[in-house]
Design a protein around this motif. Structure first.
Motif, PDB file in Angstrom:
ATOM      1  N   SER A 346      50.113  51.404  11.009  1.00 56.44           N
ATOM      2  CA  SER A 346      50.790  50.756   9.879  1.00 56.44           C
ATOM      3  C   SER A 346      52.064  51.516   9.572  1.00 56.44           C
ATOM      4  CB  SER A 346      49.893  50.742   8.631  1.00 56.44           C
ATOM      5  OG  SER A 346      50.618  50.289   7.499  1.00 56.44           O
ATOM      6  N   ASP A 348      53.863  50.508   6.782  1.00 54.92           N
ATOM      7  CA  ASP A 348      54.144  50.208   5.364  1.00 54.92           C
ATOM      8  C   ASP A 348      53.092  50.854   4.469  1.00 54.92           C
ATOM      9  OD1 ASP A 348      52.001  48.639   5.955  1.00 54.92           O
ATOM     10  OD2 ASP A 348      52.980  46.725   5.533  1.00 54.92           O
ATOM     11  N   THR A 352      49.789  46.749   5.698  1.00 54.36           N
ATOM     12  CA  THR A 352      49.466  45.872   6.829  1.00 54.36           C
ATOM     13  C   THR A 352      49.271  46.738   8.073  1.00 54.36           C
ATOM     14  OG1 THR A 352      51.824  45.530   7.324  1.00 54.36           O
ATOM     15  CG2 THR A 352      50.752  43.926   5.868  1.00 54.36           C
ATOM     16  N   TRP A 353      48.397  46.243   8.966  1.00 57.14           N
ATOM     17  CA  TRP A 353      48.053  47.007  10.166  1.00 57.14           C
ATOM     18  C   TRP A 353      48.274  46.146  11.402  1.00 57.14           C
ATOM     19  CZ3 TRP A 353      46.578  52.142  10.013  1.00 57.14           C
ATOM     20  CH2 TRP A 353      46.310  52.665   8.751  1.00 57.14           C
ATOM     21  N   THR A 354      48.676  46.814  12.475  1.00 58.71           N
ATOM     22  CA  THR A 354      48.919  46.136  13.759  1.00 58.71           C
ATOM     23  C   THR A 354      48.098  46.831  14.839  1.00 58.71           C
ATOM     24  OG1 THR A 354      51.168  45.582  13.072  1.00 58.71           O
ATOM     25  CG2 THR A 354      50.668  45.429  15.430  1.00 58.71           C
TER      26      THR A 354
END
Length: 741
Positions: A346, A348, A352-354
């Motif tokens: 993340s 941010d 939010t995570w990717t």
């Protein structure tokens, strides 16, 4: 009624021939009869009949009556009863029939010698019905819809006969008889399905019928337990939530839960339609007991919260703080954990995570450019997948170069101010200064602050600040320069002086050193000053002096306060007053003495036609009209002057002007005839175009201004006749009037 009795008497008379001798009998009774609310003074009336051929004398017939076998009342007939006659006989003593119910009336007759006693007695029943007291059906009751039963009773009821019960399901608007008819004072109801009113019909007999007050059987709808929403499958560490009961039609009594599949239940004191559960550690079933009121209590359906045990998250190692120029490294998972599903990052702060799409136990990162959070996702069984703790790679960007300021130019005589730093993101280490344009810099001791006070600086100086770089190298702010301006030197003005009126004076400023100068003057002894435009010079020639004037010079240099010079006074010397005398006229060839005065000494100009131009009273002999000027000088050397006009006239000149300009400019304002003064008794006449005389004079003095009867004539052309005085010469012509517009 009378006709009926007459008919009976007639019938009886017809039967008299066949009756036995000495028979008195009671044929009929007329009162009392059954009725409502009979009194205690009811009249007893019967029909007494002489059923013989002889007259029965009064007092031989005795008539008796009794009520309900009580006291016998006796009364004889008061007159004879002729053969075959009948007597409608009423007892004078009234019968008491006021008691409600049936009364037995017995009336009989006796006479000595009566041969037939079978017809001597009348016996009948009189019904006295009392007014009904209808009473009230008792009592209102609420029952549960469906299998309900009970008994309603009529209470407070008196008299009359119950003929039936009725019911109403529309609030008493219409009533329906209950069949089969119920004539008892109680009614057993069963299976009432809606709110129903009941009352009783009472037959009053000889009195009016009545209806009792009603009672209401209110029907309550059976309770609906409702439905619980909010069943869920949760992990032990987040086994919190809200269950909501809906669809119930009565108030909850309590919530209940079971942790053994419904084998046993535990009560929870709550009458709300929502239930907050927290911290469940095992699968739990919930239900709600709903108040049935009149009906039996009811249960809702059940809701299940399936609780899975919590698995500990994986611990990651490798968190670090790095500069953006070297953000490379590894993050490693430690301890026991299930199958790795994915790594996520993340940028941010974890909002939010990717996913990375990789599942190694050690994740490498290279040249990341911003702070990044990392976590690992492992399979959690029935619980949600297990998220590891978070490893943070803090990437410090290169610090933004802050700004210091403001740069300024200050006067060297009063150096004071503060430089403030803005936009810094890291601590200040110290400030540096340079007095050679930034070639070399000197650290300022004990200056680790976001501001610097440069008060007392004595040379133009540049400043900068050194800031801590954190995980990046230390760095400098921008620079600010504090420039010093020297105080202006205004110099000294030359001494005060005096000039003649209307003269100018040259002023000079000595010893000034400044960027700019401006001159000022005051005519009110320095109370107010006026700036002289375009006067940036050390030399200044004044304007014409007409009064005493103060002068001063203000010097400016950069931002320093202005410096003001000494003041000089230019004193105005008034001009001497010269008087050349009054204008006059002479004839050609004549002379005249001029009269000049004023000043200390004087001179006349031009002097060619004067006897002595340096004399105040020379003799003038002009050949033409001449203006003589007389110039004088006073003790201060100031000059003054005046002039006089000597008009030289030709004695033989007689010239008639042909225009008058009536504009009051002292030129041609009157009609002028040159030389008329040499010809006394000159007559003039002025006419309009119609020949009307507008003006006339027998000794004209050049004084007509173009008026008639006190008003100026309109612009235009008029006609004149002039007779030259002392001669026979006559002149005619036109004169034009102008200016009356």
């Amino acid at each position: 009624m009378f006709r009926r009795y007459l008919f009976l008497l007639t019938i009886l008379a017809g039967f008299s021939s066949i009756t036995r001798a000495q028979d008195v009998w009671l044929q009929n009774h007329f009162s009392p009869n059954s009725g409502c609310s009979l009194s205690n003074i009811e009249t007893v009336t019967v029909l007494v009949n002489n059923n013989s051929a002889t007259t029965m004398t009064s007092n031989t017939i005795q008539v008796y009556y009794s009520v309900d076998g009580g006291t016998v009342v006796n009364q004889p007939l008061s007159s004879n009863l002729t053969a075959g006659a009948s007597w409608n006989f009423s007892f004078s003593q009234k019968a008491d029939l006021s008691a409600c119910g049936a009364h037995i009336l017995k009336v009989w007759v006796s006479r000595p010698g009566d041969v037939n006693h079978l017809n001597d007695t009348l016996l009948w029943t009189v019904q006295n019905d009392c007014p009904i007291v209808p009473g009230t059906v008792t009592s209102d009751i609420t029952v549960c819809e469906g299998a309900n039963a009970g008994t309603l009773s009529l209470s407070g009821w008196s008299y009359g006969t119950i003929t039936g019960w009725e019911s109403s399901t529309n609030g008493g608007t219409t009533w329906t008889p209950i069949a089969p008819a119920v004539t008892t004072p109680s009614y057993a109801y069963t299976n009432v399905t809606q709110n129903t009113q009941y009352h009783v019909l009472i037959d009053g007999g000889y009195c009016p019928d009545a209806i009792s007050a009603y009672a209401t059987v209110s029907v309550q709808t059976p309770p609906v337990g409702g439905t619980i929403s909010g069943s869920d499958s949760l992990c032990e560490n987040v086994a919190n939530g809200v269950l909501t009961l809906s669809g119930n039609n009565q108030t909850p009594i309590q919530w209940e839960y079971s942790t053994n599949g419904g084998g046993t239940w535990t009560n929870v004191t709550s009458t709300l339609t929502t239930y907050n559960y927290t911290g469940l550690t095992s699968t739990t079933i919930y239900r709600v007991l709903v108040d049935g009121a009149i009906c039996s209590d009811a249960y809702s359906d059940t809701a299940m919260i399936y609780v899975d045990p919590v698995y500990a998250p994986t611990v990651l190692v490798g968190s670090d703080s790095l500069c953006i120029t070297n953000a490379t490294g590894f993050i490693t998972a430690t301890g026991a954990f299930g199958p790795i599903l994915n790594w996520e990052y993340s940028i941010d702060n974890g909002v939010t995570w990717t996913g990375t799409g990789s599942n190694p136990t050690s994740l490498g990162y290279t040249n990341i450019t911003q702070t990044t959070y990392y976590r690992m996702i492992t399979e959690g069984g029935q619980c949600p997948d297990v998220v590891s703790d978070t490893a943070i790679i803090y990437v410090q960007p290169l610090p933004v170069r802050p700004t210091i300021g403001p740069s300024d130019t200050v006067c060297a005589s009063a150096v004071a101010g503060i430089l403030n730093m803005t936009g810094m993101t890291t601590p200040v280490l110290n400030w540096d200064l340079s007095t050679n344009g930034g070639t070399t810099w000197t650290p300022i001791p004990s200056s680790a602050s976001t501001s610097y006070d440069y008060t007392g600086q004595n040379v133009t100086t540049m400043y900068r600040a050194l800031l801590e770089g954190g995980f990046c190298p230390d760095y400098y702010s921008d620079t600010a320069i504090i420039k010093l301006d020297s105080a202006p030197v205004v110099g000294v003005l030359n001494q005060s002086g005096s000039v003649c009126e209307y003269q100018v004076e040259d002023l000079h400023l000595v010893g000034s050193a400044a960027d700019s100068l401006f001159w000022e003057y005051s005519t009110d002894n320095g109370v107010t000053w006026q700036t002289i435009a375009n006067s940036d010079t050390i030399d200044y020639t004044t304007f014409s002096i007409v009064e005493d004037v103060l002068f001063q010079v203000t010097a400016l240099n950069g931002v320093c306060p202005p410096a003001v010079s000494n003041q000089v006074t230019i004193t105005m010397l008034p001009l001497p007053v010269a008087d050349a005398g009054n204008d006059t006229s002479i004839y050609l060839g004549e002379s005249i003495t001029l009269n000049g005065s004023g000043g200390v000494t004087g001179i006349w100009m031009p002097g060619a036609t004067l006897s002595d131009s340096a004399s105040a009273n020379p003799v003038a002999t002009p050949s033409i009209t001449t203006t003589y000027s007389y110039y004088v000088i006073d003790a201060n050397g100031c000059f003054g002057g005046d002039s006089v006009l000597i008009t030289v006239m030709d004695p033989i000149q007689f010239n008639i002007r042909n225009v008058i300009t009536m504009n009051n400019d002292n030129v041609n304002d009157t009609w002028n005839i040159t030389g008329v003064e040499f010809f006394p008794m000159t007559t003039v006449k002025v006419f309009n175009q119609y020949g009307k005389i507008l003006y006339e004079s027998e000794d004209y003095k050049n004084d007509w201004n173009g008026s008639f009867n006190g008003s100026k004539l309109p612009n235009g052309t008029y006609y004149y006749v002039v007779m030259k005085g002392g001669t026979e010469e006559e002149y005619k012509g036109t004169i034009t009037l102008l200016g009356n517009e």
